[in-house]
Motif scaffolding. Structure first.
Motif, PDB file in Angstrom:
ATOM      1  N   ARG A 173      45.251  41.960  52.059  1.00  0.00           N
ATOM      2  CA  ARG A 173      45.231  41.578  50.646  1.00  0.00           C
ATOM      3  C   ARG A 173      46.259  40.501  50.303  1.00  0.00           C
ATOM      4  O   ARG A 173      46.156  39.862  49.255  1.00  0.00           O
ATOM      5  CB  ARG A 173      45.519  42.816  49.788  1.00  0.00           C
ATOM      6  CG  ARG A 173      44.450  43.902  49.871  1.00  0.00           C
ATOM      7  CD  ARG A 173      44.934  45.193  49.243  1.00  0.00           C
ATOM      8  NE  ARG A 173      43.855  46.166  49.063  1.00  0.00           N
ATOM      9  CZ  ARG A 173      43.984  47.466  49.239  1.00  0.00           C
ATOM     10  NH1 ARG A 173      45.153  47.982  49.597  1.00  0.00           N
ATOM     11  NH2 ARG A 173      42.944  48.267  49.041  1.00  0.00           N
ATOM     12  N   ARG A 229      36.326  46.677  44.489  1.00  0.00           N
ATOM     13  CA  ARG A 229      37.702  46.909  44.053  1.00  0.00           C
ATOM     14  C   ARG A 229      37.983  48.398  43.961  1.00  0.00           C
ATOM     15  O   ARG A 229      37.108  49.193  43.613  1.00  0.00           O
ATOM     16  CB  ARG A 229      37.968  46.259  42.692  1.00  0.00           C
ATOM     17  CG  ARG A 229      38.094  44.760  42.756  1.00  0.00           C
ATOM     18  CD  ARG A 229      38.504  44.175  41.419  1.00  0.00           C
ATOM     19  NE  ARG A 229      38.809  42.760  41.573  1.00  0.00           N
ATOM     20  CZ  ARG A 229      39.975  42.279  41.954  1.00  0.00           C
ATOM     21  NH1 ARG A 229      40.989  43.117  42.172  1.00  0.00           N
ATOM     22  NH2 ARG A 229      40.171  40.989  42.102  1.00  0.00           N
ATOM     23  N   ASN A 282      44.354  40.037  44.187  1.00  0.00           N
ATOM     24  CA  ASN A 282      43.942  40.392  45.545  1.00  0.00           C
ATOM     25  C   ASN A 282      44.338  41.803  45.945  1.00  0.00           C
ATOM     26  O   ASN A 282      43.670  42.435  46.771  1.00  0.00           O
ATOM     27  CB  ASN A 282      44.535  39.402  46.540  1.00  0.00           C
ATOM     28  CG  ASN A 282      43.895  38.027  46.450  1.00  0.00           C
ATOM     29  OD1 ASN A 282      42.787  37.892  45.942  1.00  0.00           O
ATOM     30  ND2 ASN A 282      44.585  37.012  46.937  1.00  0.00           N
ATOM     31  N   TYR A 283      45.454  42.310  45.386  1.00  0.00           N
ATOM     32  CA  TYR A 283      45.970  43.595  45.847  1.00  0.00           C
ATOM     33  C   TYR A 283      45.121  44.774  45.403  1.00  0.00           C
ATOM     34  O   TYR A 283      45.319  45.892  45.879  1.00  0.00           O
ATOM     35  CB  TYR A 283      47.426  43.764  45.413  1.00  0.00           C
ATOM     36  CG  TYR A 283      48.335  42.779  46.104  1.00  0.00           C
ATOM     37  CD1 TYR A 283      48.734  42.979  47.421  1.00  0.00           C
ATOM     38  CD2 TYR A 283      48.749  41.616  45.463  1.00  0.00           C
ATOM     39  CE1 TYR A 283      49.530  42.062  48.074  1.00  0.00           C
ATOM     40  CE2 TYR A 283      49.556  40.690  46.106  1.00  0.00           C
ATOM     41  CZ  TYR A 283      49.943  40.914  47.419  1.00  0.00           C
ATOM     42  OH  TYR A 283      50.735  39.997  48.060  1.00  0.00           O
ATOM     43  N   LYS A 285      41.754  44.588  45.704  1.00  0.00           N
ATOM     44  CA  LYS A 285      40.485  44.456  46.410  1.00  0.00           C
ATOM     45  C   LYS A 285      40.320  45.539  47.476  1.00  0.00           C
ATOM     46  O   LYS A 285      41.288  45.969  48.094  1.00  0.00           O
ATOM     47  CB  LYS A 285      40.390  43.076  47.073  1.00  0.00           C
ATOM     48  CG  LYS A 285      40.215  41.928  46.103  1.00  0.00           C
ATOM     49  CD  LYS A 285      40.100  40.603  46.851  1.00  0.00           C
ATOM     50  CE  LYS A 285      39.887  39.435  45.906  1.00  0.00           C
ATOM     51  NZ  LYS A 285      39.784  38.154  46.649  1.00  0.00           N
ATOM     52  N   ALA A 290      37.932  42.027  51.272  1.00  0.00           N
ATOM     53  CA  ALA A 290      39.033  41.174  50.820  1.00  0.00           C
ATOM     54  C   ALA A 290      38.897  39.729  51.283  1.00  0.00           C
ATOM     55  O   ALA A 290      39.557  38.837  50.752  1.00  0.00           O
ATOM     56  CB  ALA A 290      40.366  41.738  51.303  1.00  0.00           C
ATOM     57  N   ASN A 292      39.733  38.492  54.278  1.00  0.00           N
ATOM     58  CA  ASN A 292      40.761  38.088  55.241  1.00  0.00           C
ATOM     59  C   ASN A 292      40.147  37.743  56.582  1.00  0.00           C
ATOM     60  O   ASN A 292      39.008  38.119  56.879  1.00  0.00           O
ATOM     61  CB  ASN A 292      41.772  39.226  55.416  1.00  0.00           C
ATOM     62  CG  ASN A 292      41.093  40.485  55.904  1.00  0.00           C
ATOM     63  OD1 ASN A 292      40.241  41.040  55.205  1.00  0.00           O
ATOM     64  ND2 ASN A 292      41.433  40.953  57.088  1.00  0.00           N
TER      65      ASN A 292
END
Length: 437
Positions: A173, A229, A282-283, A285, A290, A292
């Motif tokens: 995240r 989320r 983002n934190y 998600k 996410a 990444n």
């Protein structure tokens, strides 16, 4: 004779710049004075300026703005994002600043070489934040090795336990989730390990190979019923170990644990602003959605000079953090657990010797006690006008760890192809030599 108080400017007021290195001015008030700061977030600038009595005209909205002004400190602490370091380091050196650079130096090998070359050209101290060298834990291991207690080192096995929630926070995240925007995982997280292993072995790398991948944190691995989320209608939130609401709010905020990593979401955490951050940023998600792309596990094997071998494993899938080492020599071996601060030295044919590192020092705050010792050494080097490059983690000494990490990442991308380090380094340092330096 009283030592000169070193004037410090800080570019980047994130978790390291604001909460670690700025605090050194309180720990060493006779050695360090913060004279200027730079960060795009006004609230961070206001907090630091108020705490350290920095006038408004010395507070800048960017490192570029700070560097455009006349030189206002002896040393610049570069605590900006990974891919910004080079663009800040070169003009700072040209302007006459000494530097403290948060790791990594740069995710581009030729830029690392260029910064090292610039440090030599402008005769400046450039200290890289490889703080593990300064810890009582690794200092003690280095002493045991240096005294030949286990003879000559033949092989080293090492493991970094990233810990499941740390991986989710920082590398799924967080700011280091995408290699093209920051650094590959082996550099962003584990250049500490590449550095400390080379330092302990005291041998240059000859060949390296690596394997690793993003195993878990991708959409096809999401459990049925997972929502994009955590605060949405997620059907698996109660059983998911990566539930952001439970981690940031129930296990941190409501337990009055408001420092890192919670204060990355908001520097003054409240339930209202943390919930807002989880809804919008983002934190909050789902870790599976996410977006990444850095690996969540990787192995690196290296052959050093004289046939010494290194084997390193980085894994997100651990219940606790910390680093474990097994150093094997001709007369014995060392088994070390940094998380528990225990070192077991086994001389062949003799009773083992167990060292509790907590008895060797009083301060273990900040990366096992390394953060503040590193800054104090740099302040002393500058104040006492010592020869640039003398520091334990000067850029000339730290750059090899970056070469090893970046070559390992190239090998990983090529599915384990062995990289000859001498040729690889020559190629990338040649690119740096073609610059204006």
């Amino acid at each position: 004779m009283n030592q000169k108080c070193v004037k410090v400017a800080i570019a980047g007021l994130g978790g390291r710049g604001k909460d670690t290195y700025a605090e050194c001015a309180l720990r060493f008030p006779r050695k360090m004075q913060i004279t200027a700061i730079a960060d795009p977030v006004e609230e961070k600038r206001r907090d630091v300026a108020g705490k350290f009595h920095i006038p408004e005209e010395m507070c800048f909205s960017s490192a570029e703005e700070l560097l455009a002004a006349p030189k206002m400190a002896d040393v610049l602490f570069i605590c900006t994002q990974d891919r910004m370091h080079y663009a800040h380091a070169i003009p700072a050196l040209q302007k006459g600043y000494h530097l403290l650079i948060e790791k990594p130096i740069s995710p581009i090998a030729s830029e690392c070489a260029e910064i090292a070359a610039a440090a030599r050209k402008y005769h400046r101290h450039v200290q890289v934040c490889h703080v593990l060298r300064y810890t009582p834990f690794f200092q003690e291991i280095k002493r045991i090795i240096r005294e030949k207690t286990i003879g000559e080192i033949v092989a080293v096995q090492a493991k970094e336990n990233v810990q499941y929630w740390h991986q989710a926070h920082s590398y799924v995240r967080g700011n280091w989730a995408k290699a093209e925007e920051s650094s590959p995982m082996i550099l962003a997280k584990s250049c500490h390990d590449m550095d400390i292993l080379l330092w302990l072995a005291d041998k240059a790398p000859k060949y390296v190979s690596s394997y690793g991948s993003l195993f878990l944190f991708r959409p096809e691995k999401a459990p049925e019923g997972a929502a994009p989320r955590c605060l949405e209608d997620c059907k698996v939130r109660e059983s998911c170990p990566y539930n952001a609401e439970r981690f940031y709010i129930h296990e941190r905020l409501l337990q009055n644990r408001t420092q890192w990593p919670l204060n990355i979401l908001n520097i003054h955490p409240t339930e209202e602003n943390i919930r807002q951050a989880l809804k919008e940023g983002n934190y909050g998600k789902c870790v599976y959605y996410a977006g990444n792309n850095v690996v969540d596990h990787q192995v690196v094997n290296a052959e050093l000079e004289d046939g010494v071998t290194l084997s390193f494993t980085m894994s997100a899938f651990t219940s606790r953090g910390g680093r474990h080492l097994h150093i094997m020599g001709t007369l014995g071996d060392i088994e070390a657990d940094m998380d528990r601060n225990l070192i077991r030295t086994n001389r062949f044919g003799q009773e083992p010797e167990l060292t509790d590192v907590t008895t060797l020092a009083q301060d273990f705050s900040g990366h096992g006690g390394g953060d503040f010792r590193m800054v104090e050494e740099l302040l002393d080097d500058i104040a006492q006008d010592r020869e640039p490059g003398c520091g334990l983690t000067s850029v000339s000494k730290s750059v090899m760890s970056h070469y090893l990490a970046l070559a390992a990442e190239e090998s990983r991308i090529r599915h384990g192809r062995s990289i000859a380090m001498e040729e690889w380094i020559r190629e990338h340092e040649t690119l740096a030599e073609k610059s204006y330096l």
